[in-house]
Design a protein around this motif. Structure first.
Motif, PDB file in Angstrom:
ATOM      1  N   TYR A  62       0.846  -1.200   0.000  1.00 42.21           N
ATOM      2  CA  TYR A  62       0.000   0.000   0.000  1.00 42.21           C
ATOM      3  C   TYR A  62       0.881   1.250   0.000  1.00 42.21           C
ATOM      4  N   PRO A  63       0.328   2.344  -0.514  1.00 41.89           N
ATOM      5  CA  PRO A  63       1.125   3.579  -0.632  1.00 41.89           C
ATOM      6  C   PRO A  63       1.093   4.421   0.645  1.00 41.89           C
ATOM      7  N   TRP A  64       2.105   5.266   0.781  1.00 46.12           N
ATOM      8  CA  TRP A  64       2.121   6.263   1.854  1.00 46.12           C
ATOM      9  C   TRP A  64       1.899   7.661   1.305  1.00 46.12           C
ATOM     10  N   GLY A  65       1.833   7.775  -0.001  1.00 48.30           N
ATOM     11  CA  GLY A  65       1.674   9.110  -0.587  1.00 48.30           C
ATOM     12  C   GLY A  65       1.161   8.982  -2.001  1.00 48.30           C
ATOM     13  N   ALA A  66       1.970   9.413  -2.971  1.00 54.15           N
ATOM     14  CA  ALA A  66       1.530   9.438  -4.366  1.00 54.15           C
ATOM     15  C   ALA A  66       1.093   8.051  -4.811  1.00 54.15           C
ATOM     16  N   HIS A  67      -0.026   7.991  -5.538  1.00 53.90           N
ATOM     17  CA  HIS A  67      -0.524   6.660  -5.878  1.00 53.90           C
ATOM     18  C   HIS A  67      -0.993   6.495  -7.309  1.00 53.90           C
ATOM     19  N   TYR A  68      -0.717   7.459  -8.156  1.00 60.58           N
ATOM     20  CA  TYR A  68      -1.038   7.224  -9.576  1.00 60.58           C
ATOM     21  C   TYR A  68      -0.234   8.172 -10.447  1.00 60.58           C
ATOM     22  N   VAL A  69      -0.114   7.830 -11.716  1.00 60.18           N
ATOM     23  CA  VAL A  69       0.405   8.771 -12.716  1.00 60.18           C
ATOM     24  C   VAL A  69      -0.582   8.798 -13.864  1.00 60.18           C
ATOM     25  N   THR A  70      -0.651   9.944 -14.547  1.00 57.78           N
ATOM     26  CA  THR A  70      -1.540  10.044 -15.702  1.00 57.78           C
ATOM     27  C   THR A  70      -0.774   9.553 -16.935  1.00 57.78           C
ATOM     28  N   LEU A  71      -1.487   9.362 -18.039  1.00 60.75           N
ATOM     29  CA  LEU A  71      -0.806   8.941 -19.263  1.00 60.75           C
ATOM     30  C   LEU A  71       0.009  10.113 -19.794  1.00 60.75           C
ATOM     31  N   PRO A  72       1.286   9.921 -20.085  1.00 64.63           N
ATOM     32  CA  PRO A  72       2.108  11.036 -20.549  1.00 64.63           C
ATOM     33  C   PRO A  72       1.773  11.445 -21.987  1.00 64.63           C
ATOM     34  N   ALA A  73       1.731  12.743 -22.213  1.00 63.43           N
ATOM     35  CA  ALA A  73       1.592  13.256 -23.582  1.00 63.43           C
ATOM     36  C   ALA A  73       2.999  13.371 -24.175  1.00 63.43           C
ATOM     37  N   GLU A  74       3.058  13.793 -25.447  1.00 64.81           N
ATOM     38  CA  GLU A  74       4.342  13.705 -26.149  1.00 64.81           C
ATOM     39  C   GLU A  74       5.424  14.606 -25.557  1.00 64.81           C
ATOM     40  N   GLU A  75       5.033  15.670 -24.804  1.00 67.92           N
ATOM     41  CA  GLU A  75       6.050  16.541 -24.193  1.00 67.92           C
ATOM     42  C   GLU A  75       6.893  15.800 -23.167  1.00 67.92           C
ATOM     43  N   ALA A  76       6.308  14.768 -22.557  1.00 67.80           N
ATOM     44  CA  ALA A  76       7.014  14.079 -21.483  1.00 67.80           C
ATOM     45  C   ALA A  76       7.844  12.934 -22.044  1.00 67.80           C
ATOM     46  N   GLY A  77       8.759  13.270 -22.936  1.00 68.19           N
ATOM     47  CA  GLY A  77       9.565  12.253 -23.625  1.00 68.19           C
ATOM     48  C   GLY A  77      10.353  11.380 -22.662  1.00 68.19           C
ATOM     49  N   GLU A  78      10.937  12.007 -21.634  1.00 73.71           N
ATOM     50  CA  GLU A  78      11.748  11.227 -20.677  1.00 73.71           C
ATOM     51  C   GLU A  78      10.883  10.188 -19.965  1.00 73.71           C
ATOM     52  N   VAL A  79       9.665  10.612 -19.621  1.00 71.41           N
ATOM     53  CA  VAL A  79       8.764   9.715 -18.891  1.00 71.41           C
ATOM     54  C   VAL A  79       8.305   8.571 -19.800  1.00 71.41           C
ATOM     55  N   ILE A  80       7.991   8.917 -21.045  1.00 70.87           N
ATOM     56  CA  ILE A  80       7.573   7.866 -21.992  1.00 70.87           C
ATOM     57  C   ILE A  80       8.689   6.841 -22.162  1.00 70.87           C
ATOM     58  N   ALA A  81       9.934   7.352 -22.276  1.00 70.49           N
ATOM     59  CA  ALA A  81      11.068   6.428 -22.433  1.00 70.49           C
ATOM     60  C   ALA A  81      11.182   5.522 -21.205  1.00 70.49           C
ATOM     61  N   LEU A  82      10.965   6.087 -20.026  1.00 71.91           N
ATOM     62  CA  LEU A  82      11.026   5.271 -18.807  1.00 71.91           C
ATOM     63  C   LEU A  82       9.961   4.176 -18.830  1.00 71.91           C
ATOM     64  N   TYR A  83       8.727   4.549 -19.188  1.00 72.10           N
ATOM     65  CA  TYR A  83       7.638   3.568 -19.181  1.00 72.10           C
ATOM     66  C   TYR A  83       7.902   2.463 -20.205  1.00 72.10           C
ATOM     67  N   GLU A  84       8.536   2.828 -21.309  1.00 69.87           N
ATOM     68  CA  GLU A  84       8.885   1.787 -22.292  1.00 69.87           C
ATOM     69  C   GLU A  84       9.926   0.848 -21.696  1.00 69.87           C
ATOM     70  N   GLU A  85      10.911   1.461 -21.012  1.00 67.49           N
ATOM     71  CA  GLU A  85      11.974   0.660 -20.398  1.00 67.49           C
ATOM     72  C   GLU A  85      11.417  -0.266 -19.315  1.00 67.49           C
ATOM     73  N   LEU A  86      10.437   0.217 -18.564  1.00 65.85           N
ATOM     74  CA  LEU A  86       9.880  -0.582 -17.461  1.00 65.85           C
ATOM     75  C   LEU A  86       8.828  -1.587 -17.937  1.00 65.85           C
ATOM     76  N   GLY A  87       8.520  -1.553 -19.241  1.00 69.88           N
ATOM     77  CA  GLY A  87       7.527  -2.497 -19.759  1.00 69.88           C
ATOM     78  C   GLY A  87       6.096  -2.067 -19.506  1.00 69.88           C
ATOM     79  N   LEU A  88       5.912  -0.827 -19.067  1.00 72.03           N
ATOM     80  CA  LEU A  88       4.539  -0.344 -18.874  1.00 72.03           C
ATOM     81  C   LEU A  88       3.906  -0.028 -20.211  1.00 72.03           C
ATOM     82  N   ILE A  89       4.746   0.405 -21.146  1.00 72.13           N
ATOM     83  CA  ILE A  89       4.291   0.525 -22.536  1.00 72.13           C
ATOM     84  C   ILE A  89       4.814  -0.720 -23.234  1.00 72.13           C
ATOM     85  N   THR A  90       3.877  -1.545 -23.715  1.00 70.84           N
ATOM     86  CA  THR A  90       4.298  -2.854 -24.233  1.00 70.84           C
ATOM     87  C   THR A  90       4.524  -2.823 -25.738  1.00 70.84           C
TER      88      THR A  90
END
Lengths: 537, 505
Positions: free
Chosen positions: A107-135
């Motif tokens: 269970y979380p102690w604080g932040a508990h969700y992220v929204t879907l990143p739009a194209e400006e958030a390139g670093e975040v999209i790259a992370l999600y691809e690396e983590l397998g969240l974007i399949t």
């Protein structure tokens, strides 16, 4: 003389009363976790720390192990700079994305969700691809998200007028006027979602710094959200509640304490696209953003020095390196690091005490973050209630709390009627002046917090006392920053972020909103700047 | 105490115990035909067993040498206890014991034997108070009048007004009262009178409690909404209810009909055989849901099926359908077959832990997607797991609600399978108790139509022309565009609820 009969009556009555009392305020087991304020407050209780005799050396010292610090350390590590020291005050790195687990669920102690990143958030999209969240991507190039991380249906419900309704928009029992206002507000935020400035940028982007600088939008930074609503004549209590709830949820502040730009950013910056989800979908996990913390920490364990308070970061006289003085709470001794560069990833109210050289900049003080309380309630069964089914996010209309999220919501199995669960209940303590609120928060006992949470939830779940097995509490003295009027585009934010020689800064406070994407992107960008600087030497 | 009043009391006792005796017999007979069906057989065997037990009891009476009164009083107490609680016991234990018939005949025998003891004992007690011809005439006349009263009371008053469970408790109390009255009038001639009175009082209190709580017992056993409930139990996952009305055994889960004995063969033949007839191999079969074992019964008709794994969430379901004789008769003991392995686990979680390509044929026979928890078992995420666990050319069959009553829900499931990379062949069958019902064949590989030539012998519904017909959809059930059901939109649950709500009105 009292007769024996009378005496017995009185004794039985007293025992019964005592029994009732005990039933009413049954002691719920659990504890207040998180040691930070005792440790952290040594920074300004005048307590000077001793300086270590010996000096450890590393390439980069990362001060603060929240998301920004972890992102910076990870980016440096992946870029080949492996000799890093990350100093974290708490026992575990993670910052606001801290988490725990018990036999029932993580269970979380604080932040508990992220929204879907739009194209400006390139670093975040790259992370999600690396983590397998974007399949993968569909034919149109839209990312396909791991369905198990997308919040499962139903995402939200709201308790009002004695029953749960689906969704958070308070429509149950609303008059036509109120419904029209809610709809008009929704239309306006939809419009702002698609709005772009003359510079081609989105009016409201994540990261914040990639938003349009058109004066039309920046003007919204100068007024409060309350004033923005007033200017449109939108005064219905339901719409006010709806917007105020969002402000408290995202910033720990009321709609009169945040700028219209900041509040509207919350609605209008949700522009992510996905092949298999709506644009306003979110990603969540049982441990909340603790999932991301866990993944970011992977491989860095040996370089994270937890329970370490960095209390002074300054350039070495004569230049060439940075000295970081710290106190190791585990070994009860001072530590000194000499690094080629440092990334300071602490909240600004800490940063300004830790980096003495910043004082020369005479910067405007950052907004004061409100204290928060989070209570994780372990229940022996899922809470029952009138109306719509249990959702992931469960909010109570007209409550000062933010309701609760259900840690077991993302589980795939069919829960039995006797399936236990963990509810994470939140409340920002932003209704009075923040200083006294913070003092009060530190004085409250475990029983006080339990009663605060249970009294709130009893309205919707009258039988909750019977199913609560445990309540664990965390108090955040300085929960998260808020986009106070003037802070986002008033100019001082950028000055706070400006590097001091080889000392760099990364924290979501520098964006004025406390979200994963801001912290992560700032961490990555600071790491890249440090790497470039070191390569240039 | 005058001799006359003693005589009157004892003769009155004959009347009461005769009534009670016949009532227990009628209750056992009625309950047996109610729970087991086939009333002629049940009544006939219960009455036979009861009369035989009475004979045994009469014969046993010769071993009672002394203290006749004391024995008589005790017999009254215990016949009251066992007979009075008999209906509650039979109802309550119906689902709990493996062999219900053993319990039934044991109870019938015990009550019968005790009732058989009563009249001979009374005859001997009254022997010195009446002339023999008078004695025999009066006792037997009262015995038969009591029987007549019972046989009229039972259908006209007791069953409609009191119900079986409460009637039994009532007559049990009458038996005990006879014993207590005898004790009171003749206490000077009975040793340990006080001790007996205490036992009698205790049994009377027990029966009284049972009588008072019968309402709750009955609603527990009979359910509020079903008229002919023979088994009802709430598990953590669902409420399981079996009913039996007019010889039709039905299973309901959470109020939804799962099968009717009359036409379940139509449903299960349609569910199982098209998929197996289309599958290139049938050695390894997985059934998810279907804890009643009826689909497994059909699967076991195929000789080349080597192993069947049945995964059902609720151990109460599989235990009931593995052990209860009425139900194992229906599923042919399928769950006890050496080829069958029963796993009680959540299908989604369990499937995630299975190796890839582990099955040649998979059957998803889950309850309809009537809530968010069930909707997950019809989602792209779930079908991806199924696809992984299925051989590359294996076949999946899914029951997917009625294409007539819930047309969009039906096609949502088909489109969800399409979106997960399955080739699909939708089909439907008419099951009178359900209406028009929908299924789908799916395979990651090219899916040939099922070959009718392969169908196993002995089917009651499917033959070659019928099989071909299943795949034709008339206009009112034809394909409609729908969303794809994902965990994050639960499109199916939403459509399903809408459509069935409309259909019910």
């Amino acid at each position: 003389m009292i007769s024996r009969r009378r005496f017995l009556d009185a004794a039985v009555g007293a025992a019964l009363l005592a029994g009732c009392e005990r039933e009413k305020s049954r002691v719920v087991p659990g504890e207040i976790t998180g040691a930070s304020f005792r440790r952290g407050h040594r920074l300004w209780q005048g307590g000077r720390f001793p300086v270590a005799a010996e000096t450890l050396r590393c390439d980069v010292a990362v001060v603060g192990g929240g998301i920004a610090g972890l992102a910076a350390a990870r980016r440096l590590d992946r870029g080949g700079t492996r000799n890093i020291a990350l100093l974290e005050l708490e026992d575990e790195a993670g910052g606001n994305s801290a988490f725990s687990a018990n036999a029932v669920s993580a269970y979380p102690w604080g932040a508990h969700y992220v929204t879907l990143p739009a194209e400006e958030a390139g670093e975040v999209i790259a992370l999600y691809e690396e983590l397998g969240l974007i399949t993968g991507r569909d034919g149109a190039g839209r990312p396909i998200y791991d369905e198990r991380a997308l919040v499962m249906d139903p995402p939200e419900r709201l308790w009002m007028l004695g029953r749960w309704q689906e969704g958070l928009s308070p429509k149950l029992g609303a008059s036509d006027v109120e419904l029209r206002e809610l709809a008009a507000f929704q239309r306006e935020t939809r419009r702002l979602r698609d709005a772009r400035g003359a510079d081609g940028r989105r009016a409201f982007a994540i990261p914040v710094d990639r938003s349009s600088r058109d004066p039309e939008w920046l003007a919204l930074d100068k007024i409060t959200m309350g004033e923005w609503l007033d200017a449109r004549g939108w005064r219905s209590p339901r719409l006010r509640w709806f917007v105020d709830y969002a402000c408290r949820d995202d910033f720990g502040a009321t709609l009169d304490q945040v700028s219209a730009w900041g509040a509207l950013h919350y609605y209008a910056a949700r522009n992510g696209i996905a092949a298999n989800a709506e644009t306003d979908a979110v990603l969540t996990w049982p441990e909340g953003n603790g999932f991301l913390t866990r993944r970011l920490r992977e491989g860095l364990e040996d370089r994270v020095h937890s329970a370490c308070l960095a209390w002074r970061v300054e350039a070495k006289p004569g230049g060439g390196s940075v000295i970081v003085d710290a106190w190791d709470f585990r070994l009860e001794r001072p530590v000194r690091w000499e690094a080629r560069a440092a990334v300071v990833c602490t909240p600004l109210h800490v940063t300004r005490r830790v980096v003495p050289a910043l004082r020369e900049r005479r910067l405007a003080p950052p907004p004061d973050p409100a204290p928060w309380v989070v209570v994780n309630l372990t229940l022996d069964r899922r809470p029952a209630g009138q109306g719509f089914a249990l959702a992931w996010d469960n909010v109570l209309y007209d409550s000062r709390s933010l309701g609760y999220v259900v840690a077991t919501h993302q589980r795939l199995d069919r829960p039995g009627a006797d399936a236990p669960t963990v509810l994470t209940w939140y409340q920002p303590l932003c209704d009075g002046p923040l200083g006294p609120e913070r003092v009060r928060a530190m004085e409250r006992t475990h029983a006080d917090w339990c009663e605060l949470a249970l009294a709130d939830l009893r309205r919707a779940h009258p039988d909750i006392d019977r199913s609560v097995q445990r309540a664990d509490v965390r108090v955040w003295g300085h929960g998260m920053t808020r986009p106070a009027p003037g802070w986002t585009w008033g100019g001082s934010r950028e000055q706070w972020a400006e590097p001091l020689g080889t000392i760099h800064f990364a924290h979501s406070d520098l964006s004025g909103i406390s979200i994963f994407e801001e912290a992560y992107t700032r961490g990555v960008l600071a790491a890249e700047a440090v790497a470039a600087q070191m390569a240039a030497v | 105490m005058t001799d006359r009043s003693v005589r009157l009391l004892l003769l009155a006792s004959v009347f009461v115990i005769a009534t009670c005796g016949l009532i227990y017999e009628l209750i056992a007979g009625t309950l047996a035909s109610y729970l087991l069906g086939d009333s002629v057989t049940q009544f006939s065997t219960v009455i036979g067993a009861y009369l035989f037990a009475m004979g045994v009891g009469s014969w046993l009476s010769r071993f009672v040498e002394r203290r006749l009164l004391s024995v008589f009083v005790q017999v009254e107490f215990y016949v009251g206890l066992v007979g009075g609680a008999s209906a509650a016991l039979l109802f309550g234990l119906f689902g709990q014991v493996g062999s219900f018939r053993v319990l039934l005949y044991a109870l019938v025998f015990l009550v019968g034997a005790m009732v058989g003891l009563e009249i001979p004992l009374l005859l001997r007690i009254l022997r010195d108070r009446l002339e023999f011809k008078d004695l025999v005439a009066k006792v037997f006349a009262l015995d038969y009048v009591g029987a007549l009263l019972a046989s009229l009371l039972f259908p006209l008053v007791l069953v409609p007004k009191l119900g079986l469970v409460r009637s039994a408790f009532f007559f049990g109390m009458l038996n005990v009262l006879v014993g207590l009255a005898t004790l009171r009038l003749l206490r000077d001639r009975i040793t340990w009178a006080r001790g007996h009175a205490l036992v009698g009082g205790l049994i009377l209190a027990l029966l009284g409690t049972g009588f008072a709580l019968s309402d709750r017992l009955v609603s527990w056993a009979e359910g509020a909404t079903y008229s002919d409930v023979i088994y009802a139990r709430s598990t953590p996952y669902q409420r399981i209810v079996l009913t039996r009305g007019q010889g039709d055994l039905r299973l309901y889960l959470n109020g939804n009909l799962q099968f009717s004995q009359r036409d379940e063969y139509r449903y299960h033949e349609a569910l199982v055989h098209p998929g197996l007839a289309a599958a290139p191999r049938r050695a390894r079969v997985l059934v998810m849901g279907g804890g009643d074992g009826l689909a497994v019964r059909e699967i076991l008709r195929w000789p080349d099926v080597e192993q069947v794994t049945l995964v059902d969430l609720d151990p109460a379901m599989t235990r009931l359908f593995s052990t209860h004789e009425l139900l194992t008769a229906l599923n042919g003991g399928a769950l006890a077959s050496p080829k069958v392995r029963v796993v009680n686990a959540d299908a989604f979680l369990w499937l995630q832990g299975q190796p890839a390509a582990a099955w040649d044929f998979i059957l998803a026979d889950f309850p309809d997607p009537s809530n968010f928890a069930l909707g997950k078992l019809y989602s792209t995420a779930f079908y991806r797991e199924v696809r992984r666990a299925l051989a590359p050319d294996g076949v999946l069959t899914v029951q997917c609600t009625s294409p007539y009553a819930a047309r969009r829900a039906y096609w949502t499931t088909i489109h969800t399978l399409d979106a997960t990379g399955f080739g699909t062949r939708p089909y439907h069958a008419y099951v009178p108790s359900f209406g028009e019902w929908g299924f789908v064949l799916a395979s990651p590989a090219a899916l040939p139509p099922p070959s009718a030539g392969l169908l196993p012998p002995g089917l009651r519904f499917l033959d070659a022309p019928t099989l071909a017909d299943l795949f034709r959809f008339p206009r009112d059930m034809a394909e409609v565009p729908t969303e794809v059901n994902r965990l994050n939109n639960q499109a199916l649950v939403r459509v399903f609820e809408e459509e069935w709500k409309e259909h019910a009105h």
